[in-house]
Scaffold this motif. Structure first.
Motif, PDB file in Angstrom:
ATOM      1  N   ARG A 103       0.822  -1.187  -0.066  1.00 21.44           N
ATOM      2  CA  ARG A 103       0.133   0.119  -0.056  1.00 21.44           C
ATOM      3  C   ARG A 103       0.749   1.323  -0.044  1.00 21.44           C
ATOM      4  O   ARG A 103       0.459   2.591  -0.409  1.00 21.44           O
ATOM      5  CB  ARG A 103      -0.892  -0.024   1.144  1.00 21.44           C
ATOM      6  CG  ARG A 103      -2.260  -0.778   1.213  1.00 21.44           C
ATOM      7  CD  ARG A 103      -3.134  -0.522   2.215  1.00 21.44           C
ATOM      8  NE  ARG A 103      -2.599  -1.120   3.499  1.00 21.44           N
ATOM      9  CZ  ARG A 103      -2.525  -0.512   4.365  1.00 21.44           C
ATOM     10  NH1 ARG A 103      -2.770   0.988   4.500  1.00 21.44           N
ATOM     11  NH2 ARG A 103      -2.072  -1.021   5.864  1.00 21.44           N
ATOM     12  N   SER A 159       3.650   1.547  -1.468  1.00 22.85           N
ATOM     13  CA  SER A 159       4.545   1.607  -2.623  1.00 22.85           C
ATOM     14  C   SER A 159       3.927   1.734  -3.942  1.00 22.85           C
ATOM     15  O   SER A 159       2.847   1.166  -4.229  1.00 22.85           O
ATOM     16  CB  SER A 159       5.592   0.479  -2.876  1.00 22.85           C
ATOM     17  OG  SER A 159       6.169   0.167  -1.491  1.00 22.85           O
ATOM     18  N   GLU A 160       4.493   2.329  -5.080  1.00 25.64           N
ATOM     19  CA  GLU A 160       4.166   2.364  -6.332  1.00 25.64           C
ATOM     20  C   GLU A 160       5.030   1.006  -7.087  1.00 25.64           C
ATOM     21  O   GLU A 160       6.229   0.866  -6.809  1.00 25.64           O
ATOM     22  CB  GLU A 160       4.520   3.618  -7.160  1.00 25.64           C
ATOM     23  CG  GLU A 160       3.721   4.779  -6.805  1.00 25.64           C
ATOM     24  CD  GLU A 160       2.414   4.615  -7.351  1.00 25.64           C
ATOM     25  OE1 GLU A 160       2.225   3.809  -8.154  1.00 25.64           O
ATOM     26  OE2 GLU A 160       1.383   5.208  -6.572  1.00 25.64           O
ATOM     27  N   SER A 184       6.229  -0.967 -10.196  1.00 25.69           N
ATOM     28  CA  SER A 184       6.626  -0.999 -11.989  1.00 25.69           C
ATOM     29  C   SER A 184       7.613  -2.122 -12.301  1.00 25.69           C
ATOM     30  O   SER A 184       8.077  -2.780 -11.492  1.00 25.69           O
ATOM     31  CB  SER A 184       7.248   0.488 -12.140  1.00 25.69           C
ATOM     32  OG  SER A 184       8.382   0.462 -11.327  1.00 25.69           O
ATOM     33  N   PHE A 188       9.967  -1.138  -6.900  1.00 26.52           N
ATOM     34  CA  PHE A 188       8.742  -0.381  -6.091  1.00 26.52           C
ATOM     35  C   PHE A 188       9.575   0.931  -5.772  1.00 26.52           C
ATOM     36  O   PHE A 188      10.995   0.991  -5.910  1.00 26.52           O
ATOM     37  CB  PHE A 188       8.465  -1.247  -4.953  1.00 26.52           C
ATOM     38  CG  PHE A 188       9.486  -1.411  -3.806  1.00 26.52           C
ATOM     39  CD1 PHE A 188       9.750  -0.612  -2.773  1.00 26.52           C
ATOM     40  CD2 PHE A 188      10.423  -2.586  -3.886  1.00 26.52           C
ATOM     41  CE1 PHE A 188      10.954  -0.951  -1.838  1.00 26.52           C
ATOM     42  CE2 PHE A 188      11.283  -2.886  -3.028  1.00 26.52           C
ATOM     43  CZ  PHE A 188      11.613  -2.176  -2.226  1.00 26.52           C
ATOM     44  N   GLU A 189       8.644   1.973  -5.449  1.00 28.22           N
ATOM     45  CA  GLU A 189       9.245   3.270  -5.025  1.00 28.22           C
ATOM     46  C   GLU A 189       8.206   3.883  -3.988  1.00 28.22           C
ATOM     47  O   GLU A 189       6.828   3.264  -4.085  1.00 28.22           O
ATOM     48  CB  GLU A 189       9.621   4.127  -6.074  1.00 28.22           C
ATOM     49  CG  GLU A 189       8.503   4.410  -7.136  1.00 28.22           C
ATOM     50  CD  GLU A 189       8.780   5.261  -8.474  1.00 28.22           C
ATOM     51  OE1 GLU A 189       8.086   6.019  -8.797  1.00 28.22           O
ATOM     52  OE2 GLU A 189      10.289   5.186  -8.643  1.00 28.22           O
ATOM     53  N   ARG A 194       5.057   5.749  -2.802  1.00 24.42           N
ATOM     54  CA  ARG A 194       3.830   6.350  -3.123  1.00 24.42           C
ATOM     55  C   ARG A 194       3.878   7.899  -2.487  1.00 24.42           C
ATOM     56  O   ARG A 194       3.956   8.255  -1.320  1.00 24.42           O
ATOM     57  CB  ARG A 194       2.709   5.945  -2.758  1.00 24.42           C
ATOM     58  CG  ARG A 194       2.351   4.938  -3.740  1.00 24.42           C
ATOM     59  CD  ARG A 194       0.923   4.243  -3.230  1.00 24.42           C
ATOM     60  NE  ARG A 194      -0.025   5.136  -2.819  1.00 24.42           N
ATOM     61  CZ  ARG A 194      -1.316   5.000  -2.233  1.00 24.42           C
ATOM     62  NH1 ARG A 194      -1.401   3.775  -1.695  1.00 24.42           N
ATOM     63  NH2 ARG A 194      -2.033   5.914  -1.835  1.00 24.42           N
ATOM     64  N   TYR A 199       0.739   8.923  -0.162  1.00 20.44           N
ATOM     65  CA  TYR A 199       0.641   8.140   1.090  1.00 20.44           C
ATOM     66  C   TYR A 199       0.914   8.803   2.344  1.00 20.44           C
ATOM     67  O   TYR A 199       1.870   9.323   2.550  1.00 20.44           O
ATOM     68  CB  TYR A 199       1.137   6.634   1.154  1.00 20.44           C
ATOM     69  CG  TYR A 199       0.676   5.968   2.109  1.00 20.44           C
ATOM     70  CD1 TYR A 199      -0.416   5.315   2.147  1.00 20.44           C
ATOM     71  CD2 TYR A 199       1.303   5.710   3.547  1.00 20.44           C
ATOM     72  CE1 TYR A 199      -0.970   4.446   2.913  1.00 20.44           C
ATOM     73  CE2 TYR A 199       1.088   4.985   4.432  1.00 20.44           C
ATOM     74  CZ  TYR A 199      -0.166   4.433   4.296  1.00 20.44           C
ATOM     75  OH  TYR A 199      -0.488   3.486   5.203  1.00 20.44           O
TER      76      TYR A 199
END
Length: 147
Positions: free
Chosen positions: A4, A6-7, A9, A26-27, A29, A32
């Motif tokens: 939740r 993380s973005e 890709s 992941f990176e 968000r 958040y």
């Protein structure tokens, strides 16, 4: 919780240690808002995760801080960006997933003054299964009245 924060890709398939894995980057968000100290730190991580789809287990994780992470408002510890961690776990005896590797490189300040840096590398191996047998009987002490 981690997902939740993380973005995700660049989902792809890769081989690692002879296993076919699902890998993704992941990176943090941007939208958040962390609710706990742990979420505050995890919400500043970026990296890559390798997952064994069949076992639903994380096989490898590489993560680094993208921003300074403050613990207790930086009065206690402030971790520098680019502090990083890498962890792996492996299937042992076709039974259980156990840690096999951990590398941590952190730097920062403690108590607003003291700079520190620490690099640790741990490898775990030669796991052995063992069993324990125990027999126990309870006896009423002699000085106690018997029911």
């Amino acid at each position: 919780t981690f997902l939740r924060l993380s973005e995700i890709s660049s989902v792809r398939r890769e081989r690692l240690h002879g296993r076919e894995l699902l890998a993704f980057d992941f990176e943090p968000r941007a939208d958040y808002k962390p609710k706990t100290m742990a979420e505050n730190i995890v919400g500043k991580l970026a990296g890559t995760i390798w997952v064994d789809e069949a076992a639903l287990q994380v096989v490898r994780l590489e993560a680094r801080l993208t921003k300074k992470a403050k613990i207790a408002g930086a009065l206690f510890v402030s971790l520098a960006p680019d502090s990083k961690v890498a962890m792996e776990q492996a299937m042992v005896n076709d039974e259980v997933w156990l840690p096999s590797y951990r590398e941590i490189a952190i730097a920062g300040r403690a108590f607003l003054l003291k700079k520190f840096s620490q690099n640790t590398l741990s490898r775990f191996s030669d796991f052995e299964r063992f069993g324990v047998d125990a027999d126990a009987t309870l006896e009423v002490p002699e000085d106690e009245p018997k029911p």
